[in-house]
Each structure stands twice: as C-alpha cells, then as structure tokens.
Design an enzyme around this catalytic site. Structure first.
Site: not given
Length: 685
Positions: A275, A333, A356, A396, A398
């Site tokens: 990356c 990342h 990206d 974001n 969980d």
C-alpha cells in the site's frame, strides 16, 4: 528587401521555468509550463523585420488530433477559458519578437505540439516553425480547479520531492523517508506516458484528451494505472511473503527507480508493491501533473467485505488469534489525498479527496478508488461519487472480538473506537506528522484527539482496551513503547467486580503479525491461575525478551492477547493489543551543513550502533534525489553487540533547495532494514 522568414523558435528560457514554478524540470527535453498562465515563445526572424500592418502570425496548438488556431495579436487581454497569443506592445522587437501564449485554466494536461506560421499582406503563407511543450495543472492559478490558496501548501504538496510515510501502529507510529523523484531524469516523461498507456486513452484517444482537463478524471485514471490488476499499470501487488520474482516492497526508497523500470521494460509491471509503495508512486505522478497531493496513513484500517460496518476477529480460549473470516483490519493502510474542486458534486465538497491505488475493490469495474471527498466521508455522503461508503468503512467500522471454544462463541467484546483511531499525514514544512483524524470523523471525546507519541499507558489507551464482563474486568497495557534490544514489558490488570472470591485461569499469547494479515507464529505464551478476593484488583507483570522477538523488529508487529476464564462460571474475558517494536535508527551528520553549495562535493557520515544480542552484518544503501546521481552501497562486516559503525558518503548536489539524504541498512540475520534520513538545504552558490 529580402522578405522575412522564421529562422528559429525557442521555448527553452529561464523566464518560463521561473514564472511557472517548473525550474526543477529543466533537465526535461521539452519546455514545461502550467495552464492558465502566459509562457514566452522567442522568435528569430530572417530578412526584413516583422511589419504589424502587413504581416500576421498564427499559431496552431495541437494535442493529439485536437487543435486550436489563434492569431497573434498586440492585446494582452486574455480569457481564462480560451487560448490566446499576443506580442506585448510595450516591448516589441520586430526582428526578434517574443510571443506570449496563454492556455485556458481548464486546458487538458499533456504533451502539446505547436506550429507557428507567418503570412504576408496577400495572406500567402511564407514560413512555418514548430515546437513542443508540456502543459500541467496550475495550483497557483485561482481559475484552475486544483488551485490551493496557500504558498506553503503549494511548496509542500506540489514542489516537494521528498517526504515521510507513516507506518507501525496507532500508539507507536514510525516514519519512513521516501523520495518522490519528480525531477529526476525521465520521470516527467514516464508520468505522461502513463496517461497514454491507460485503457481510456487506448480505447478513445480523442475523448481521453478532452477529459484530461478535469483532475477528477485524471486522478481516477492514475489511481487505476498505478496498479496492474486490469491494465498495463506500474506496480504488481504482493502480500504473500514470497518476493523471489522481484523486490521486497520494503526495499524501495523512492518512486524514480520504480517508474524508470516500468518504462524501460516496455511498461511491464514492477514487482512488487504494497500500500505505501502504491500511494507514494501515485503521489509522484500527481505532483508531476501539477495536482496537489499528500500521503495519508489510516491506522487500524478496516476492509469491510459485506458492507455491514462490522469486523469480526476470532480468538481461541488460550488467546491465539485465528485467521478466519473475510473481513480484516490492517494495522495501517496508506492512500493519497488530492486537492481539487468538485463541481460535479455540488456545493461544499471541494478540497481534499481520497484516492487509493492499492487494488482492493473495483470501482466502476476497475481497480481504483476515489476521488472521494473527505468532507463527504465525515458526513456520511454515501450517495456521492466516488467510493465514499468504502472509505467510510475503512475509518468507522466497529470491531467484534470473539472467543471460540470448540467452535462455539463463549465471549464477545465490542470496540467502536479502534478502527480509524488515528489518521495522519506529513506536516507542511516539517519532518513530523500532522493529526487529521478530525477531518474524517467526529471525535467522540477530547482524549481521542490527544493521542500521545510518548506513552502507551494513557487513560485513553487503558480504558479503550478494558474488557468487561458481569464479574471480571481485564485490561492490557504496555509499560512503555517497545524498543529493539530491550524487553517488552506489559501489565495485565484484572478486577474482580463482585463480592465473591474467584479463581481465574490466565492465558497470555503473543504472535508474529504482518500489518495486513492475521497473526501466525506464537513467539511467547504463558498459562497460569490466580486467586481473586472479593472486589480485588491484581496486576500481572510480564515481559517478552529480545531473544524471543528479534526476528520481528522492523515492519512486522506483535499481537498480544490475554484470555481470563472464571473456573466456576466458565465466563471468559479477552483483552488484546497489537504493537510494533521500534527499530534502531541510523544517524546522518554533515560537517558545515549550513554552507552546502550546489555543484560542490560534501561529505556525510552515517552511524549505526548494534542494539541486538548478537553480531549483525548487512549492506548500507545511501540515496538522495538531487544530491547523489544513483544509489551507493557499502558492505558492513559483522558488528558485535554494542558495536558502532561509521561510513563516510560523498555527495555533490545538482539542485538547490531542501533535499533529503536517506540511508538504509539491510541486515542479513534479521528480516529488518534500519533507516535514517537528514534534510539538507543546498544553496545556489
């Protein structure tokens, strides 16, 4: 009198380079200018002088088969939306006139040809001359959609040819120097060829040229072309651990060698990238094209494959993390942000856009991502182009940590703060990180914005890692940041929350982990039991010795977990932490560093002290765009524990300004590269 002719036409002049902030591209074979600003074409006429009353000049500007023809006037009045050519009336040399050409602020990026033709009174063409120039985006032009209003940001995000990439973990980020190399030989030409090689250009050249006026379009093309998944892109990704067919991604130190290798092999993909390499090479291409760009690291980055914004992680009842499930969390990342207007999306979404180039998911059928407005990610603008939901999940989602026993879930812990816990980029003008987490998400509490870089036992760290059950709470904290050569000391805090005595089994497990994979080998484990009196709090102090972790120093990480089991209720509690062990550093010193002059030899000294418990040997590599023509290598003989190595390096700066000298020591016995860098200011003379 002999009629006039055009003997010569020249774009190669210092005035254009200086005014267009392209002087560092002076080694290019073509003139390099920016759209929306005038550039000078110098003519040398033969025969009689040019007569404005009877003679005329016309210029034809061509991009592929697209062209525009304009008459050269004596009016300096220009339009931001039209091509214009004029001779400045206040300073006219009719024997050797200078023509100024202004492109629209929305002109397409690319390599242009132009033809200048002279006509006499009867409109008979007398003579012609031709030339080429490269037209780039212009962040200095308010009418350009990539205009960024602050000079220090233009210096950093367009002109700066070196920078820092941030890796490691959110609680202990490490920096890696990178040379963007946009001014090195053939890099400009290679970046332009990337646009020509793209499937969009090969499929419909005319439409591609027309769309190259838009940084949104350009950035999507570049994002796809950095990886080679569905085109003749620059880099082949590899996360397998087997890099025998190419170069280990951690070995790269700059973009120039990657781009040159891609060009020299007939646009065969360079092996290999991960990356940060994809992002760094894309940053180079975007800066070359004139689009402001910076590299961003998202720590604890989620890849949510089923779009439920939940990442499941599984552990055994003895604390070993399992490699199962399609969702994943990368410890870090790396992507890029580019600055541009987004008139295609309506009001309020201009500014930084996420792009990206690392191939993860398809966007519009192609392996690319973005540009997704950072403001839209923060405000959940899922209906907007491009890929906002995907990036939103990366910062974001969980995390559900599940303990399995005989295939059955016996414990579940939920963490809503771990993913996207820290997002950063290099600070403008300084070799340090800038926290931009608040640009992507609403910070839930003040402590979330005060992520310490000097202590891991902060209140936020402890509370976030506390795992509660009906009867017992467990937390796991590192006593200090792990440093190579020292024991990793950590504390397990166990709290009996009930008014009854308990007997607890305690399982501790530490595993080797790559940043983008689940853990593999166990390097340390312990099993025992403790007695807890009613409401008692106990601390268990443990350590991982250097001999146990030395092979992990560098890019690898450690997953540390503790599982508690109540022997009477069989209830289990999990607490876990992932961390990196800071590598030792190379130091670089330069004598008389305040008086470094262009085109004069200077000496630097690279120093390394061995912190390991055994002798090490390896190869020292030193590089510096604008300072050293090509990488230089030195073999380091076995160095005893505590031993010190010093190596003198001679460099001869070719460019003025601030440059980066970087060094990397690849060790043979340990899968690790020790790095260091120094910023060098080069005076013109």
């Amino acid at each position: 009198m002999e009629d006039f002719t055009i003997k010569n036409v020249s774009l190669e002049n210092n005035e254009n380079l200086e005014k267009h902030r392209t002087e560092s591209f002076s080694n290019s074979k073509m003139a390099v200018v920016r759209r929306g600003a005038p550039f000078k074409v110098c003519l040398q006429l033969g025969g009689r002088p040019f007569n404005p009353k009877t003679d005329s000049l016309k210029i034809k500007v061509m991009l592929g088969r697209l062209f525009v023809v304009m008459r050269v006037t004596f009016s300096k009045k220009v339009s931001s939306s039209k091509w214009k050519a004029y001779i400045a009336p206040e300073n006219v040399d009719l024997q050797n006139p200078s023509i100024f050409i202004t492109s629209p602020a929305s002109a397409s990026v690319g390599c242009y040809r132009f033809q200048l033709c002279a006509f006499t009174q009867n409109r008979r063409k007398k003579t012609c001359a031709s030339g080429k120039f490269v037209l780039l985006c212009n962040p200095w032009c308010p009418e350009d959609t990539v205009f960024i209003p602050f000079e220090d940001q233009r210096e950093e995000y367009v002109l700066n040819d070196s920078g820092l990439l941030f890796m490691g973990t959110s609680m202990n980020p490490t920096s890696r120097p990178w040379s963007f190399d946009q001014y090195e030989s053939d890099v400009l030409e290679t970046c332009l060829s990337l646009l020509q090689i793209s499937p969009q250009h090969q499929h419909n050249r005319r439409m591609d040229y027309l769309k190259r006026n838009n940084p949104v379009y350009i950035s999507r093309v570049v994002s796809a072309m950095i990886n080679s998944e569905d085109d003749r892109g620059v880099l082949k990704g590899n996360w397998s651990g087997d890099f025998k067919q190419g170069v280990h991604p951690s070995s790269w130190t700059g973009s120039g060698e990657i781009l040159r290798q891609w060009a020299q092999t007939g646009h065969s993909p360079v092996k290999y990238g991960q990356c940060w390499v994809f992002a760094a090479v894309m940053c180079t291409v975007m800066r070359v094209l004139g689009i402001p760009c910076r590299i961003v690291t998202n720590f604890n980055s989620a890849h949510d494959t089923n779009d439920n914004l939940v990442i499941e992680e599984y552990y055994t009842e003895t604390g070993q993390k399992l490699n199962c499930g399609k969702d994943s969390i990368w410890n870090f990342h790396v992507w890029v942000e580019c600055w541009m207007a987004r008139s295609d999306l309506g009001f309020g979404l201009d500014g930084w856009q996420v792009l990206d180039p690392t191939p993860q998911e398809r966007s519009g059928g192609v392996f690319c991502c973005g540009p997704a407005p950072v403001k839209a990610i923060k405000n959940r603008g899922f209906e907007l182009l491009y890929d906002v939901p995907f990036v939103y999940a990366e910062v974001n989602a969980d995390v559900h940590s599940i303990v399995l026993s005989e295939g059955r879930m016996v414990s579940l812990a939920k963490d809503t703060e771990r993913v996207g816990s820290f997002i950063c980029t290099k600070a403008v003008g300084f070799s340090r990180m800038q926290n931009i987490t608040g640009d992507y998400k609403n910070i839930k509490s003040p402590t979330a914005t005060l992520r310490s870089t000097t202590s891991t036992s902060s209140e936020d760290s402890t509370l976030r890692r506390a795992r509660l059950s009906k009867g017992v709470a467990a937390s796991l904290t590192l006593d200090k940041y792990p440093v190579a050569g020292e024991p990793v000391c950590f504390t397990v805090k166990i709290t009996n929350m009930q008014r009854v005595a308990k007997t607890m089994k305690v399982h501790i497990n530490a595993q080797v982990k790559e940043y983008n994979h689940s853990p593999t080998n166990t390097l340390m484990e312990s099993h025992g039991a403790i007695q807890l009196a009613p409401m008692e709090v106990k601390l268990i102090h443990q350590q991982i010795l250097p001999v146990q972790y030395e092979d992990v120093v560098g890019d690898d990480l450690i997953n540390l977990a503790v599982v508690l089991q109540d022997t009477s209720t069989q209830e289990r509690v999990l607490a876990a932490e992932e961390f990196n062990i800071a590598s030792p550093q190379l130091t670089i010193q330069i004598a008389d560093e305040d008086s470094i002059i262009k085109n004069k030899k200077h000496a630097a000294t690279v120093t390394f002290t061995n912190p390991y418990s055994h002798p090490v040997s390896g190869v020292l590599t030193v590089a510096g765009a604008g300072l050293i023509q090509s990488k230089v290598h030195f073999r380091m003989h076995p160095l005893r524990p505590g031993g010190r190595m010093q190596q003198e390096v001679i460099f001869n700066p070719r460019m003025a300004g601030t440059k980066m000298l970087q060094a990397g020591l690849s060790l043979k016995s340990i899968n690790s590269t020790i790095r260091g860098f120094k910023m060098v200011f080069v005076n013109r003379a």
